[in-house]
Design a protein around this motif. Sequence first.
Motif, PDB file in Angstrom:
ATOM      1  N   PRO A 119      49.647   0.353 -44.284  1.00 10.64           N
ATOM      2  CA  PRO A 119      49.416   1.207 -44.943  1.00 10.64           C
ATOM      3  C   PRO A 119      49.908   2.492 -44.297  1.00 10.64           C
ATOM      4  O   PRO A 119      49.784   2.549 -43.015  1.00 10.64           O
ATOM      5  CB  PRO A 119      48.051   1.232 -45.552  1.00 10.64           C
ATOM      6  CG  PRO A 119      47.336   0.403 -44.360  1.00 10.64           C
ATOM      7  CD  PRO A 119      48.297  -0.472 -44.013  1.00 10.64           C
ATOM      8  N   PHE A 120      50.372   3.371 -44.983  1.00 14.45           N
ATOM      9  CA  PHE A 120      50.556   4.875 -44.240  1.00 14.45           C
ATOM     10  C   PHE A 120      49.513   5.206 -43.530  1.00 14.45           C
ATOM     11  O   PHE A 120      49.824   6.114 -42.138  1.00 14.45           O
ATOM     12  CB  PHE A 120      51.013   5.861 -45.210  1.00 14.45           C
ATOM     13  CG  PHE A 120      51.557   7.146 -44.574  1.00 14.45           C
ATOM     14  CD1 PHE A 120      52.560   7.255 -44.078  1.00 14.45           C
ATOM     15  CD2 PHE A 120      50.581   8.139 -44.931  1.00 14.45           C
ATOM     16  CE1 PHE A 120      52.926   8.582 -43.552  1.00 14.45           C
ATOM     17  CE2 PHE A 120      51.039   9.524 -44.214  1.00 14.45           C
ATOM     18  CZ  PHE A 120      51.934   9.668 -43.677  1.00 14.45           C
ATOM     19  N   GLN A 121      48.407   5.078 -43.815  1.00 17.16           N
ATOM     20  CA  GLN A 121      47.170   5.951 -43.204  1.00 17.16           C
ATOM     21  C   GLN A 121      47.014   5.030 -41.610  1.00 17.16           C
ATOM     22  O   GLN A 121      46.531   6.015 -40.810  1.00 17.16           O
ATOM     23  CB  GLN A 121      45.851   5.661 -43.807  1.00 17.16           C
ATOM     24  CG  GLN A 121      45.699   6.401 -45.113  1.00 17.16           C
ATOM     25  CD  GLN A 121      46.557   5.832 -46.139  1.00 17.16           C
ATOM     26  OE1 GLN A 121      47.014   4.640 -46.320  1.00 17.16           O
ATOM     27  NE2 GLN A 121      46.566   6.519 -47.381  1.00 17.16           N
ATOM     28  N   VAL A 122      47.497   3.883 -41.615  1.00 19.03           N
ATOM     29  CA  VAL A 122      47.263   3.326 -40.037  1.00 19.03           C
ATOM     30  C   VAL A 122      48.357   3.977 -39.140  1.00 19.03           C
ATOM     31  O   VAL A 122      48.045   4.155 -37.889  1.00 19.03           O
ATOM     32  CB  VAL A 122      47.662   1.889 -40.261  1.00 19.03           C
ATOM     33  CG1 VAL A 122      47.696   1.268 -38.757  1.00 19.03           C
ATOM     34  CG2 VAL A 122      46.750   1.207 -41.079  1.00 19.03           C
ATOM     35  N   VAL A 123      49.390   4.425 -39.688  1.00 18.16           N
ATOM     36  CA  VAL A 123      50.505   5.000 -38.653  1.00 18.16           C
ATOM     37  C   VAL A 123      50.714   6.619 -38.869  1.00 18.16           C
ATOM     38  O   VAL A 123      51.629   6.983 -38.387  1.00 18.16           O
ATOM     39  CB  VAL A 123      51.929   4.304 -38.751  1.00 18.16           C
ATOM     40  CG1 VAL A 123      51.580   2.990 -38.475  1.00 18.16           C
ATOM     41  CG2 VAL A 123      52.452   4.599 -40.270  1.00 18.16           C
ATOM     42  N   MET A 124      50.013   7.102 -39.402  1.00 21.51           N
ATOM     43  CA  MET A 124      49.893   8.510 -39.890  1.00 21.51           C
ATOM     44  C   MET A 124      49.876   9.280 -38.664  1.00 21.51           C
ATOM     45  O   MET A 124      50.554  10.164 -38.160  1.00 21.51           O
ATOM     46  CB  MET A 124      48.971   8.832 -40.797  1.00 21.51           C
ATOM     47  CG  MET A 124      48.827  10.469 -41.306  1.00 21.51           C
ATOM     48  SD  MET A 124      47.693  10.675 -42.564  1.00 21.51           S
ATOM     49  CE  MET A 124      46.428  10.106 -41.983  1.00 21.51           C
TER      50      MET A 124
ATOM     51  N   LEU B 273      54.507  11.357 -32.788  1.00 16.02           N
ATOM     52  CA  LEU B 273      56.009  11.055 -32.454  1.00 16.02           C
ATOM     53  C   LEU B 273      56.946  12.195 -33.147  1.00 16.02           C
ATOM     54  O   LEU B 273      57.759  12.825 -32.449  1.00 16.02           O
ATOM     55  CB  LEU B 273      56.527  10.008 -33.020  1.00 16.02           C
ATOM     56  CG  LEU B 273      57.893   9.163 -32.730  1.00 16.02           C
ATOM     57  CD1 LEU B 273      57.862   8.952 -31.300  1.00 16.02           C
ATOM     58  CD2 LEU B 273      58.227   7.979 -33.489  1.00 16.02           C
ATOM     59  N   VAL B 274      56.905  12.568 -34.195  1.00 12.01           N
ATOM     60  CA  VAL B 274      57.724  13.871 -35.016  1.00 12.01           C
ATOM     61  C   VAL B 274      57.342  15.160 -34.226  1.00 12.01           C
ATOM     62  O   VAL B 274      58.359  15.924 -34.107  1.00 12.01           O
ATOM     63  CB  VAL B 274      57.337  13.771 -36.508  1.00 12.01           C
ATOM     64  CG1 VAL B 274      58.265  14.984 -37.132  1.00 12.01           C
ATOM     65  CG2 VAL B 274      58.150  12.399 -36.833  1.00 12.01           C
ATOM     66  N   ARG B 275      56.185  15.487 -33.971  1.00  3.20           N
ATOM     67  CA  ARG B 275      55.834  16.696 -33.262  1.00  3.20           C
ATOM     68  C   ARG B 275      56.648  16.707 -31.814  1.00  3.20           C
ATOM     69  O   ARG B 275      56.945  17.595 -31.530  1.00  3.20           O
ATOM     70  CB  ARG B 275      54.246  16.871 -32.986  1.00  3.20           C
ATOM     71  CG  ARG B 275      53.971  18.181 -32.478  1.00  3.20           C
ATOM     72  CD  ARG B 275      52.424  18.430 -32.438  1.00  3.20           C
ATOM     73  NE  ARG B 275      52.084  17.623 -31.203  1.00  3.20           N
ATOM     74  CZ  ARG B 275      50.831  17.030 -30.889  1.00  3.20           C
ATOM     75  NH1 ARG B 275      49.936  17.568 -31.655  1.00  3.20           N
ATOM     76  NH2 ARG B 275      50.651  16.405 -30.045  1.00  3.20           N
ATOM     77  N   SER B 276      56.472  15.685 -31.165  1.00  7.74           N
ATOM     78  CA  SER B 276      56.984  15.438 -29.708  1.00  7.74           C
ATOM     79  C   SER B 276      58.437  15.400 -29.538  1.00  7.74           C
ATOM     80  O   SER B 276      59.150  16.301 -28.722  1.00  7.74           O
ATOM     81  CB  SER B 276      56.473  14.128 -28.771  1.00  7.74           C
ATOM     82  OG  SER B 276      56.999  13.053 -29.427  1.00  7.74           O
TER      83      SER B 276
END
Length: 166
Positions: free
Chosen positions: A7-12, A18-21
């Motif tokens: 589910p999305f909550q696991v990789v949120m 990752l996107v911020r870095s």
Amino acid sequence: LAAIMLPFQVVMLPLYSLVRSAGLLNTLPGLIIGICGFQLAYNVFIISSFIKTVPVSMEEAARIDGASVLQTYWKVVMPLLEPIMVTSLILNTLSAWNDFQVTVVLAFKEGARTLQYALYMFFGQYSAQIHQAFAAFLIAVLPIVVLYLALQRYLISGLTAGSVKG
């Protein structure tokens, strides 16, 4: 299959980090990468399952007729894959159009918001702009309804093509 079951909550949180870095937080490219990343596993699963139903005898017949591997792919296999490609297009468009969680995590500032997040803004803690919200809901659903109506014959054939063997 493992990527579909997560589910999305696991990789949120890892996705956010990752996107911020990468410097893509609150940008459309970061949002597109996040949404496409979650749809990729599902697409690989349904398209590869459909490709397994393509008869090998058709490829062999094209080879006997003198077609190269590339010609066989483009002139024999690709036309057979049209229903599943359109089905995948419709399901991906619907999923991306209705996505809310990825948008809240990756694009929460005004410049990169999606339509669903903008619709959410009609409802505040103490007030709701119901009339404007329902007008916006109607406008938001129209493109998806038009896409579905234009491509529904492919969707139905794409979903049922691999269901019956014989």
